[in-house]
Motif scaffolding. Sequence first.
Motif, PDB file in Angstrom:
ATOM      1  N   LEU A  83       1.043  -1.107   0.003  1.00 43.22           N
ATOM      2  CA  LEU A  83      -0.107  -0.212   0.007  1.00 43.22           C
ATOM      3  C   LEU A  83       0.828   1.267   0.303  1.00 43.22           C
ATOM      4  N   ALA A  84       0.977   1.724  -1.397  1.00 42.26           N
ATOM      5  CA  ALA A  84       2.077   2.868  -1.407  1.00 42.26           C
ATOM      6  C   ALA A  84       1.410   4.071  -1.054  1.00 42.26           C
ATOM      7  N   HIS A  85       1.873   4.872  -0.179  1.00 45.76           N
ATOM      8  CA  HIS A  85       1.162   6.365   0.041  1.00 45.76           C
ATOM      9  C   HIS A  85       2.418   7.094   0.925  1.00 45.76           C
ATOM     10  N   ALA A  86       2.010   8.633   0.960  1.00 47.62           N
ATOM     11  CA  ALA A  86       2.761   9.271   1.602  1.00 47.62           C
ATOM     12  C   ALA A  86       1.741  10.394   2.392  1.00 47.62           C
ATOM     13  N   ARG A  87       2.264  11.442   3.154  1.00 42.30           N
ATOM     14  CA  ARG A  87       1.377  12.248   3.947  1.00 42.30           C
ATOM     15  C   ARG A  87       0.489  13.218   3.011  1.00 42.30           C
ATOM     16  N   PRO A  88      -0.542  13.463   3.417  1.00 38.35           N
ATOM     17  CA  PRO A  88      -1.480  14.430   2.611  1.00 38.35           C
ATOM     18  C   PRO A  88      -0.468  15.707   2.449  1.00 38.35           C
ATOM     19  N   SER A  89      -0.604  16.282   1.289  1.00 42.33           N
ATOM     20  CA  SER A  89       0.010  17.441   0.901  1.00 42.33           C
ATOM     21  C   SER A  89      -0.527  18.108  -0.255  1.00 42.33           C
ATOM     22  N   ASP A  90       0.071  19.231  -0.713  1.00 41.62           N
ATOM     23  CA  ASP A  90      -0.406  20.091  -1.837  1.00 41.62           C
ATOM     24  C   ASP A  90      -0.214  19.441  -3.174  1.00 41.62           C
ATOM     25  N   ASP A  91       0.712  18.352  -3.172  1.00 42.85           N
ATOM     26  CA  ASP A  91       0.642  17.372  -4.401  1.00 42.85           C
ATOM     27  C   ASP A  91      -0.588  16.499  -4.674  1.00 42.85           C
ATOM     28  N   VAL A  92      -1.407  16.479  -3.506  1.00 46.66           N
ATOM     29  CA  VAL A  92      -2.647  15.678  -3.693  1.00 46.66           C
ATOM     30  C   VAL A  92      -3.620  16.782  -4.075  1.00 46.66           C
ATOM     31  N   LEU A  93      -4.190  16.408  -5.102  1.00 44.46           N
ATOM     32  CA  LEU A  93      -5.361  17.206  -5.807  1.00 44.46           C
ATOM     33  C   LEU A  93      -6.763  16.801  -5.260  1.00 44.46           C
TER      34      LEU A  93
END
Lengths: 171, 89
Positions: A83-93
């Motif tokens: 399950l690939a993921h990262a933190r919520p950020s501005d790159d998440v539209l």
Amino acid sequence: MLHSDLDRVTKEQPVSGTGSLSRLLPATAIAVGVHATDWREAVRAAGDRLVAAGATRPGYTDAMIAVVEDLGPYIVVAPGFALAHARPSDDVLQTGLSLVTLAEPVAFGHASNDPVRLVVGLAARDHSAHSDALATVAAMASDAEVMGALATAASVDEVLNTIHQFEGINP
Amino acid sequence: MKIVAVCGMGIGTSIILKMNTEKAAQRLGMDAEVEVADIGTAMGAAATADLVLTSAELAPELSGVSAPVVVVSNFTSIDEIAEKLSAHA
């Protein structure tokens, strides 16, 4: 899920999905039989699908790779499944998921769950909008037969039909 | 019993672990309250926890926690989680 049910559904025309996972996983976010030579390419493939579906900007893909570099392969939460993921950020539209099956299984360096055949990418705007969809992912990941059907699916439609069928049984 | 499920971000793998821990607790008839924490806030969340669940990779980061830290290999295996919960019930 019974084999006969799965055979039947995957041979039928695509059925529409109304479950929480279907809503966050459009056909453009799915790729089957991707060739990846290492875990970075596998994660990047899942990130590319998030970008293609309009969920993220490419920077989020780099962030997903950095998570594994920093914290290790803990994202491989079940045998064959990352399950690939990262933190919520501005790159998440927008909140969304992607799903990539690998033509050849890839090692992530996990002690017990390698090699990986299925990578789900997760992009979240916050800590809760995606939790229903993740519940479906979690339930699917604990069903070996469904995981096998996803990993060996020959087309995006087969992946979608497997998910829709699963959501129909486990609403 | 208060259980904290810890992952790197607190949005992905730990939510899967939380959901399956709740199912495992239900199966055992255990009264469990399961919270999610990321590795940055885990120390605070774990201070009042009876049990901490996480992956082998992240467990060393939680070495200062007073509650037992239990490693789960397969976050989607309710059988494995139930077995580990019952050992600490």
